[in-house]
Design a protein around this motif. Structure first.
Motif, PDB file in Angstrom:
ATOM      1  N   VAL A   1       0.836  -1.199   0.000  1.00 13.28           N
ATOM      2  CA  VAL A   1       0.000   0.000   0.000  1.00 13.28           C
ATOM      3  C   VAL A   1       0.876   1.257   0.000  1.00 13.28           C
ATOM      4  N   ALA A   2       2.004   1.191   0.704  1.00 14.59           N
ATOM      5  CA  ALA A   2       2.893   2.348   0.735  1.00 14.59           C
ATOM      6  C   ALA A   2       3.339   2.707  -0.685  1.00 14.59           C
ATOM      7  N   TRP A   3       3.616   1.683  -1.465  1.00 16.34           N
ATOM      8  CA  TRP A   3       4.091   1.912  -2.817  1.00 16.34           C
ATOM      9  C   TRP A   3       3.071   2.703  -3.631  1.00 16.34           C
ATOM     10  N   ALA A   4       1.796   2.445  -3.359  1.00 21.44           N
ATOM     11  CA  ALA A   4       0.742   3.046  -4.173  1.00 21.44           C
ATOM     12  C   ALA A   4       0.357   4.439  -3.697  1.00 21.44           C
ATOM     13  N   GLN A   5       0.922   4.911  -2.590  1.00 19.50           N
ATOM     14  CA  GLN A   5       0.471   6.188  -2.036  1.00 19.50           C
ATOM     15  C   GLN A   5       1.046   7.372  -2.811  1.00 19.50           C
ATOM     16  N   GLY A   6       0.205   8.366  -3.021  1.00 23.04           N
ATOM     17  CA  GLY A   6       0.682   9.594  -3.643  1.00 23.04           C
ATOM     18  C   GLY A   6       0.916  10.683  -2.622  1.00 23.04           C
ATOM     19  N   ASP A   7       0.610  10.379  -1.362  1.00 17.88           N
ATOM     20  CA  ASP A   7       0.791  11.377  -0.310  1.00 17.88           C
ATOM     21  C   ASP A   7       2.024  11.003   0.497  1.00 17.88           C
ATOM     22  N   LEU A   8       2.875  11.994   0.684  1.00 15.97           N
ATOM     23  CA  LEU A   8       4.130  11.782   1.405  1.00 15.97           C
ATOM     24  C   LEU A   8       3.960  11.033   2.709  1.00 15.97           C
ATOM     25  N   ARG A   9       3.090  11.582   3.547  1.00 21.93           N
ATOM     26  CA  ARG A   9       3.004  11.053   4.884  1.00 21.93           C
ATOM     27  C   ARG A   9       2.257   9.727   4.922  1.00 21.93           C
ATOM     28  N   ARG A  10       1.280   9.566   4.009  1.00 17.06           N
ATOM     29  CA  ARG A  10       0.604   8.273   3.965  1.00 17.06           C
ATOM     30  C   ARG A  10       1.571   7.190   3.506  1.00 17.06           C
ATOM     31  N   LEU A  11       2.437   7.564   2.581  1.00 20.90           N
ATOM     32  CA  LEU A  11       3.452   6.607   2.135  1.00 20.90           C
ATOM     33  C   LEU A  11       4.304   6.163   3.327  1.00 20.90           C
ATOM     34  N   LEU A  12       4.775   7.153   4.071  1.00 22.76           N
ATOM     35  CA  LEU A  12       5.623   6.815   5.215  1.00 22.76           C
ATOM     36  C   LEU A  12       4.834   6.072   6.284  1.00 22.76           C
ATOM     37  N   ALA A  13       3.538   6.417   6.420  1.00 25.26           N
ATOM     38  CA  ALA A  13       2.710   5.763   7.433  1.00 25.26           C
ATOM     39  C   ALA A  13       2.588   4.278   7.136  1.00 25.26           C
ATOM     40  N   TYR A  14       2.265   3.937   5.876  1.00 20.89           N
ATOM     41  CA  TYR A  14       2.136   2.516   5.550  1.00 20.89           C
ATOM     42  C   TYR A  14       3.486   1.829   5.607  1.00 20.89           C
ATOM     43  N   GLY A  15       4.542   2.573   5.244  1.00 18.10           N
ATOM     44  CA  GLY A  15       5.876   2.000   5.360  1.00 18.10           C
ATOM     45  C   GLY A  15       6.190   1.658   6.806  1.00 18.10           C
ATOM     46  N   SER A  16       5.786   2.561   7.695  1.00 16.75           N
ATOM     47  CA  SER A  16       6.012   2.335   9.114  1.00 16.75           C
ATOM     48  C   SER A  16       5.244   1.102   9.587  1.00 16.75           C
ATOM     49  N   LEU A  17       4.011   0.963   9.085  1.00 18.18           N
ATOM     50  CA  LEU A  17       3.204  -0.215   9.417  1.00 18.18           C
ATOM     51  C   LEU A  17       3.940  -1.476   9.013  1.00 18.18           C
ATOM     52  N   SER A  18       4.519  -1.445   7.810  1.00 20.67           N
ATOM     53  CA  SER A  18       5.240  -2.603   7.320  1.00 20.67           C
ATOM     54  C   SER A  18       6.437  -2.922   8.212  1.00 20.67           C
ATOM     55  N   HIS A  19       7.150  -1.877   8.614  1.00 24.32           N
ATOM     56  CA  HIS A  19       8.325  -2.118   9.441  1.00 24.32           C
ATOM     57  C   HIS A  19       7.974  -2.597  10.834  1.00 24.32           C
ATOM     58  N   MET A  20       6.827  -2.111  11.342  1.00 25.99           N
ATOM     59  CA  MET A  20       6.421  -2.587  12.661  1.00 25.99           C
ATOM     60  C   MET A  20       6.119  -4.079  12.611  1.00 25.99           C
ATOM     61  N   GLY A  21       5.722  -4.567  11.430  1.00 27.59           N
ATOM     62  CA  GLY A  21       5.469  -5.994  11.257  1.00 27.59           C
ATOM     63  C   GLY A  21       6.693  -6.826  11.591  1.00 27.59           C
TER      64      GLY A  21
END
Lengths: 479, 522
Positions: free
Chosen positions: B298-318
């Motif tokens: 989902v992070a890959w598909a984001q066009g919003d800076l912070r949403r991209l980082l937010a989903y990336g953070s979710l992935s890393h918390m995994g």
């Protein structure tokens, strides 16, 4: 009646005497004019002095229990705590009322006298060990409240509120008295200690059910809560602030006398009923509060919901439940008076400003008032480090300890729902621009009241050890 | 100083907040200075604790214990062990960083902003220090209120909705945890004789739950922590909150608040419900993998800076979640380390995002392009931070993720294999992020954008330094947590014969039995 009887009941006696003095003083200075031009704060000072004197009389820790008036009136730890809570409510209520009463030209003497008498009723309910005394207390508590609700005689809303409260209250009274009669018919006694030894019977059960209706009305439990939003909305704010707490103190004082103390043997019968009532009250109260944009109605439904939480403790019964109820009552008094107290400061061209949007931008004008408001609402929502959290912790502990998991689960889940509307109010006070036509009234009396309320909320949350020990000690008498 | 340094650590931000309350609102600079002084003092105290912490000891250090509500069995009990010592330092580091960064990003009503931020810091520090269930819950909930206000008052256009969603979600989780806490208290009373909320006392002995009850209570705790972390599928509050909060606040939200969830799993779920943690471990490990892959995709598909980082953070918390429930020394060690790493690198990513948004007012990635030409220093710093997020060798992220995957391969190979794909996906979305913003031709409207200012160097420098320091010498961090992690993973059979005193061994070395048991692992 002996001197011991009088001595035991001296807190109540002091309050009644003070009420008479306040009335006399007021009529001497104003010549009994309904809307006198010049008025000082003398009635408020007198009322405060009376409350302080009563508090000094009520403060000593009774050794065990002191029974008076043939065992109908009892002073024990529960009485003492309930007295202190009721007197604290009266003191803060009097402080809050001063500015408002003068601004709105309400009859000050009557106002404070009724406030003191109503407090007496609440104290009497918590001190009763006989259903007749309980009934007397209920009437002494509620009759002044009817008048207080209608005391703004130029306001049709206030008149309507008073009338509604009176009519519905009369119904509840009738139920209560009929319940007393049934209990007497079943057991041949009205003494709660004697009733505790009675075997359960259908007639007794019927009487108990009717008593629950009477007390449930005063506590605003669902489904006997219908009056609360309308009365809260119509009555003058300081009266609502006082009423919202005093009626609860009286009602729950009565409920813990009747259920865990008067009918412990019938707990298997009434505990599920009270649990069901608690669940209905928490769910409906919180859901109904969600869409409210009038702050008085919002707080009315909120106080319905809070009654539901309090009832958890009554249903759990035993020392743990009773102690939790007493602790919650103390915190509830502080946070509700604080919340109403801040609303009292606002007015729109001489009228009450009680819409949610009237609070906007309050933090820019009156940061301390806004902080107090936020603190009280955070406490109502049950967040630490406020008293509201510790109080809920004790209630849930009592429920789980009594094996009543369902009511505890509903309790926490409805608390989550309540976060939504409580935090909306707190948020509004800190955001946006203040409406131009809403003014903030500052007064030393109200400021002192808010400081007291905020201190109560914080102290119960941060250093609750002494109050906890006191309520446990009081409730331990009840076995 | 060592007597009540932990209380001091919590008291400093509170005192700072109280002082800020008395600064007139027309003097935001003074309020910020007061806040900065308070938070830097708190950082110094935390750094002292970190430096003075003795590695090799499993138990609590710097313990403070006062009866708080004796009648109800509640203690004011603070202490640090290997799980919390580095996290505490991380909180204390990120708050001053946030305060400095906020000077440019939060212009209005900044006195109140500083005050709220300091209260949040006190709540966060308390959460990591509390050793009493009720005290922990108090801090855990108390940090929600400042965070709610930070999002609701200073956030983006949809801030109110995001803030209330955040509050309701996290509160819904923790409300049931409160009941579970009371249940543990009541059961502890039955087992220990005196009911208490004291965690070491409760964890010292098996509480003899019926399995169904244990699973239920484990669930109540785990869900509360999983919402905070967040774990897929309980993450839906996260993108809104991360995107609507002011970027500097997101630094704390993602950097440390999310860690409180992971920390809670380690601190409470494992020792209090060891059997349930083992039984439900595979499920949580699987959820972790779903979170890793889903977040990255989902992070890959984001066009919003912070949403991209937010989903990336979710992935890393995994990864952190996977490491915890792999229940292996290496993986849990990796998770503890990665909590700090993720705090540093995700925090730094959001700092960078805040700097970008502060300069242009644009949140969408397609509003940027070729910025490396205009702001070379910012681009370089971003690349370092991204490298750390990607777990490139030489950065802190590599050590953490490597340990997690190493441990997970031994106990949960089925989950570890797909999780590895998450590393590749992270490279995809993070490099795309860098590419879209800093590379390609410079957009004409971005010409003349200022590069890093001295104050911004001061914000990024400590974070970048940490990234390399931990990447090259992870030893000090790993040493600090090792003994505690080993003790945590002891099978319950070893726990039983321990003396059932009110408090457990303070800093006693790990028992020989535990070492042998661990050494015997393949």
């Amino acid at each position: 009646m002996t001197w011991t009887d009088l001595f035991a009941a001296s807190p109540e006696a002091i309050l009644v005497l003070t009420a008479c003095v306040v009335l006399l003083q007021d009529s001497w200075t104003t010549g009994s004019a309904l809307e006198a031009e010049r008025r000082g704060s003398a009635p408020a000072w007198l009322a405060l002095a009376g409350v302080c004197a009563a508090a000094i009389a009520a403060a000593p820790v009774p050794a065990g229990e002191v029974a008076a008036f043939g065992g109908m009136y009892v002073r024990d730890g529960i009485t003492r705590l309930a007295d202190m809570i009721a007197l604290g409510t009266a003191a803060v209520g009097a402080l809050l009322a001063d500015g408002y009463v003068r601004r709105m030209r309400l009859p000050a003497g009557e106002y404070y006298a009724l406030l003191l008498l109503s407090t007496t009723g609440a104290m009497l309910m918590a001190a009763s060990r006989n259903l007749i005394v309980l009934f007397l207390g209920l009437e002494v508590l509620s009759l002044p409240l009817y008048v207080l609700a209608a005391i703004a005689r130029r306001s049709p809303r206030s008149q309507e509120a008073g009338l509604k409260y009176l009519l519905l209250g009369a119904f509840a009274t009738a139920f209560f008295v009929y319940g007393v009669a049934l209990v007497y018919g079943a057991a041949g006694t009205l003494d709660l200690r004697a009733l505790a030894a009675q075997p359960p019977s259908p007639l007794l059960g019927g009487g108990l059910a009717l008593l629950t209706i009477g007390l449930g009305f005063e506590a605003a439990l669902v489904p006997f809560h219908g009056w609360a939003p309308d009365v809260y909305e119509g009555a003058p704010l300081p009266a609502v602030a006082f009423m919202s707490v005093a009626a609860k103190v009286g009602a729950f004082g009565g409920l813990i006398r009747v259920f865990p103390q008067g009918f412990p043997q019938a707990a298997p019968a009434w505990a599920p009923v009270l649990q069901a009532l608690a669940i209905a009250t928490m769910v409906l109260g919180n859901l109904a509060a969600l869409p409210q944009t009038n702050l008085k109605r919002l707080l009315a439904y909120s106080s319905v919901a809070q009654a539901g939480y309090l009832l958890i403790g009554v249903a759990a019964g035993g020392p743990a439940g009773t102690g939790a109820v007493l602790f919650y009552l103390a915190v509830y008094g502080a946070m509700n008076l604080g919340a109403f107290g801040v609303l009292l400061l606002l007015n729109r061209r001489g009228e009450e400003a009680d819409r949610l949007e009237d609070l906007a931008g309050l933090a820019d004008r009156a940061p301390w008032a806004a902080s107090t408001l936020a603190l009280c609402f955070v406490s109502l929502a049950g967040f630490p480090p406020t008293g509201g959290f510790i109080a809920k912790l004790y209630l849930f502990r009592a429920a789980l300890g009594a094996g009543q998991t369902a009511v505890a689960v509903v309790g926490v889940l409805t608390s989550v729902v309540s976060v939504f509307y409580y935090m909306r109010v707190a948020y509004t006070a800190f955001s946006g621009e203040a409406p131009a036509d809403v003014a903030v009234q500052r007064s030393a009396f109200a400021g002192a009241a808010l400081v007291l309320a905020a201190a109560g909320v914080l102290l119960c949350g941060i250093v609750p050890a002494r109050l906890t020990a006191a309520v446990q000690q009081a409730a331990a008498l009840l076995k | 100083m060592s007597g009540s340094v932990l209380s001091l650590l919590i008291a400093l931000p509170v005192a700072g907040a109280a002082a800020v309350a008395f600064v007139p609102s027309r003097r935001p600079g003074a309020a910020r200075a007061v806040g900065l002084v308070a938070s830097i003092l708190a950082f110094l105290a935390a750094a002292w604790v970190w430096a003075a912490f003795r590695p090799g000891h499993a138990g609590l250090q710097f313990e403070e214990r006062v009866a708080w509500v004796p009648a109800a069995g509640i203690n004011y009990h603070l202490g640090v062990d290997g799980l919390s010592v580095s996290l505490t330092a991380l909180v204390a580091l990120l708050v001053p960083v946030t305060l400095v960064a906020s000077a440019d990003q939060v212009p209005d009503r900044s006195n109140r902003f500083v005050l709220t931020l300091l209260l949040l810091e006190a709540g966060l520090l308390g959460t990591f220090l509390a050793q009493d269930l009720v005290l922990f819950y108090v801090f855990w909930e108390a940090m929600l209120i400042p965070m709610y206000f930070l999002i609701a008052l200073w956030g983006g256009p949809a801030r109110r909705r995001a803030a209330i969603k955040f509050l309701i979600y996290t509160m819904a989780g923790s409300a049931l945890m409160l009941l579970a806490i009371i249940a543990v208290y009541l059961q502890g009373g039955r087992v220990l004789g005196t009911p208490t909320f004291d965690l070491p006392a409760l964890a010292a002995r098996p509480l003899n739950w019926p399995p169904a009850t244990e699973a239920l209570l484990f669930g109540a705790f785990a869900v509360a922590f999983a919402i905070k972390m967040p774990v897929w599928p309980l993450h839906t509050w996260l993108p809104d909150a991360y995107a609507e909060a002011p970027p500097v606040v997101t630094v704390l939200l993602a950097g440390v608040m999310a860690k409180a969830g992971a920390y809670g799993l380690l601190r409470f779920c494992l020792p209090l419900f060891p059997d349930a943690a083992r039984a439900w471990g595979p499920l949580f490990a699987s959820l972790a993998v779903v979170g890793i892959l889903y977040g990255a995709a989902v992070a890959w598909a984001q066009g919003d800076l912070r949403r991209l980082l937010a989903y990336g953070s979710l992935s890393h918390m995994g990864f952190i979640l996977l490491g915890i429930f792999a229940l292996d020394i290496q993986s849990v060690q990796g998770s503890v380390l990665q909590m700090v790493n993720h705090g540093v690198s995700t925090g730094a990513l959001f700092v960078v995002a805040g700097m970008l948004i502060g300069r242009t007012g644009q949140g969408r990635t397609d509003a940027y392009g070729g910025l490396a030409a205009a702001t070379p220093a910012l681009a370089a710093a971003t690349l370092i931070v991204v490298a750390s997020s990607l777990a490139l060798p030489g950065t802190n992220g590599f050590v953490g993720e490597f340990l997690i995957l190493l441990g997970a391969f031994q106990t949960h190979p089925l989950q570890a294999v797909p999780a590895t794909a998450g590393v590749v996906l992270a490279a995809a979305y993070l490099l795309a992020f860098v590419g879209r913003i800093f590379h390609g031709p410079l957009r004409p409207d971005l010409r003349g954008l200022p590069d890093l200012r001295p104050r911004e160097y001061a914000v990024l420098a400590p974070l970048v330094a940490l990234i390399f320091w931990v990447g090259w010498t992870p030893g000090p961090l790993l040493d600090r947590s090792e003994a505690t992690v080993r003790a945590l993973l002891k099978p319950p059979a070893v726990v039983v014969p321990e003396p059932a005193r009110a408090s457990v061994d303070h800093g006693a070395p790990v028992s020989g039995a535990a070492r042998r048991k661990v050494a015997a692992r393949p």
